[in-house]
Scaffold this active site. Sequence first.
Site, PDB file in Angstrom:
ATOM      1  N   GLY A  15       0.824  -1.202   0.000  1.00 53.99           N
ATOM      2  CA  GLY A  15       0.000   0.000   0.000  1.00 53.99           C
ATOM      3  C   GLY A  15       0.856   1.250   0.000  1.00 53.99           C
ATOM      4  N   ALA A  52       6.925  16.282   0.143  1.00 48.68           N
ATOM      5  CA  ALA A  52       7.023  17.414  -0.769  1.00 48.68           C
ATOM      6  C   ALA A  52       6.980  16.901  -2.198  1.00 48.68           C
ATOM      7  CB  ALA A  52       8.318  18.198  -0.526  1.00 48.68           C
ATOM      8  N   LYS A  80       3.579  24.621  -2.111  1.00 46.23           N
ATOM      9  CA  LYS A  80       5.023  24.683  -2.289  1.00 46.23           C
ATOM     10  C   LYS A  80       5.328  25.472  -3.558  1.00 46.23           C
ATOM     11  CE  LYS A  80       9.077  21.767  -3.245  1.00 46.23           C
ATOM     12  NZ  LYS A  80       9.558  20.386  -3.471  1.00 46.23           N
ATOM     13  N   LEU A 336       9.716   2.919  -4.312  1.00 47.58           N
ATOM     14  CA  LEU A 336      11.018   2.495  -3.818  1.00 47.58           C
ATOM     15  C   LEU A 336      11.411   1.119  -4.324  1.00 47.58           C
ATOM     16  CD1 LEU A 336      10.701   3.715  -0.117  1.00 47.58           C
ATOM     17  CD2 LEU A 336      11.727   4.913  -2.057  1.00 47.58           C
ATOM     18  N   ILE A 349       7.610  10.902  -5.336  1.00 50.72           N
ATOM     19  CA  ILE A 349       6.195  10.732  -5.658  1.00 50.72           C
ATOM     20  C   ILE A 349       5.968  10.927  -7.147  1.00 50.72           C
ATOM     21  CG2 ILE A 349       3.923  11.812  -5.359  1.00 50.72           C
ATOM     22  CD1 ILE A 349       4.541  12.060  -2.400  1.00 50.72           C
TER      23      ILE A 349
END
Length: 511
Positions: A15, A52, A80, A336, A349
């Site tokens: 997940g 971020a 941001k 990852l 991301i």
Amino acid sequence: MSAPKPIRSIVIVGGGTAGWMAAAALSRLVRTGVSVTLVESDAIATIGVGEATIPPIRNFNGLLGIDENDFLSKTQGTIKLGIDFIDWTREGHRYTHPFGEFGFDIEGVKFHHYWRKLYAEGKASWIEDYNLCATAQKLGRYTTPVADPASVLSRLTYAYQFDASLYAAYLRAYAEARGVVRTEGKVVDVLLRSEDGHVDAIALEGDRRITGELFIDCTGFRGLLIKGALKTGFESWKHWLQCDRAWAVPSANPGREITPYTRSTARRAGWQWRIPLQHRVGNGYVYCSDDISDDEAAATLMANLDGEPLRDPMLIRFEAGRRKLAWNRNVVALGLASGFVEPLESTSIHMIQTGVSKLMALLPDRDFSPVERDEYNRQTQIQMEQVRDFVILHYHANERTDGDLWRRVREMDIPETLQRKIDLFRNRGRFFRYDDELFADSSWIAVLLGQNVMPAGWDSLADAVDPALVRQRLDRIREVFRRAAEAMPRHEDWLARNCPAPTASVTRKTA
């Protein structure tokens, strides 16, 4: 010609942000008859420090039809406008990598060439003054951009800072509402087909089995399928990106303004991040374990927090690099599990997002033709190497005098692809972009100039325009951007008005 054999079942293993981003995007396939199952275990913690992002995340959320204010509220999100780099070039130095373009081109010549000429003559201020995002960032301001290109506010470009675990939960609700099935369980084995080595099923605790045709590995650094079952090789980039560990800890909001940017501060053996959310601040120290002990690194991080820590710090071990195949047989690795650069430019991301997008564009049938697989792997490799080069630039172009890490990365040989870019810019400030590069010219300009890689010259076409006219144009741009930024509400006030988080205490500061 044989009849198509469309994929009928997709199994996402793991997940977290990667798994639920994939599930949310792939939920669109459910209405075509494809089953999408996500398997995760509540007993296995996710990394969840990638809070971020960069501007393309807005495209992903937009594709899903997500309401921005609702998303920001429920993920404790903030805006941001860029990254503030402290002590990276040398101790005591500071620069900004803002989103958005610098100035405006003049007669087909890029703005930074005119700026470079006037700056050399002492007739222009630092280039950040000609970027609306950088100007607003320094003032702590933000407002919703407008689409009208005639408005200066159309130059405002932004991304998000949010709680990654809350984002995963937000996407989980989205995906499950659209037919994605979540199965709770811990994977104990991966079963391969004897005839072709494809994954046939995963075995879960309790003698359960989940079969599928396409598997997506979102199990993080463990890579249960791509690494553990398929033994896919790994290409290490540790010789260029030498940091291999990070401590991460949230801290209390210090009660000051909520800054609309991420902060990165260089330390002796690495760098420290600061990511402000509505309810807390995310912090971490990325470092090279050859240059500092874990205990000293943790102490350095804890001594440099703006507020009280909210829990004990978490240690993350990693190695920069990529899987030699992000798509192997019938397994696609995301996040990852597919590789890792490091969080310096907030690309983790984004790499999940582009991985999902490429998979949707190259979705195979049950024959798993190598044509789609090979193109996916080619595109993934190119993009990861481009991100790698951009991050290496920050380390390599440094003038710091403390710590062996900074001397080593300054003196090391760098990828030829990066060296070409540096040489071309250093000569006359020129760029060429290849293969739909992620980072635009403006990003390279911000970091190269910020790291004191100054072009020796400029495009000779810039000499053809009246210097007085150019100076007048630059002065006008700087003034318009400054006034536009000053007219914006403070970032924390904009959040409180548009998307307050339920449990956040937003400090308001009058103008």
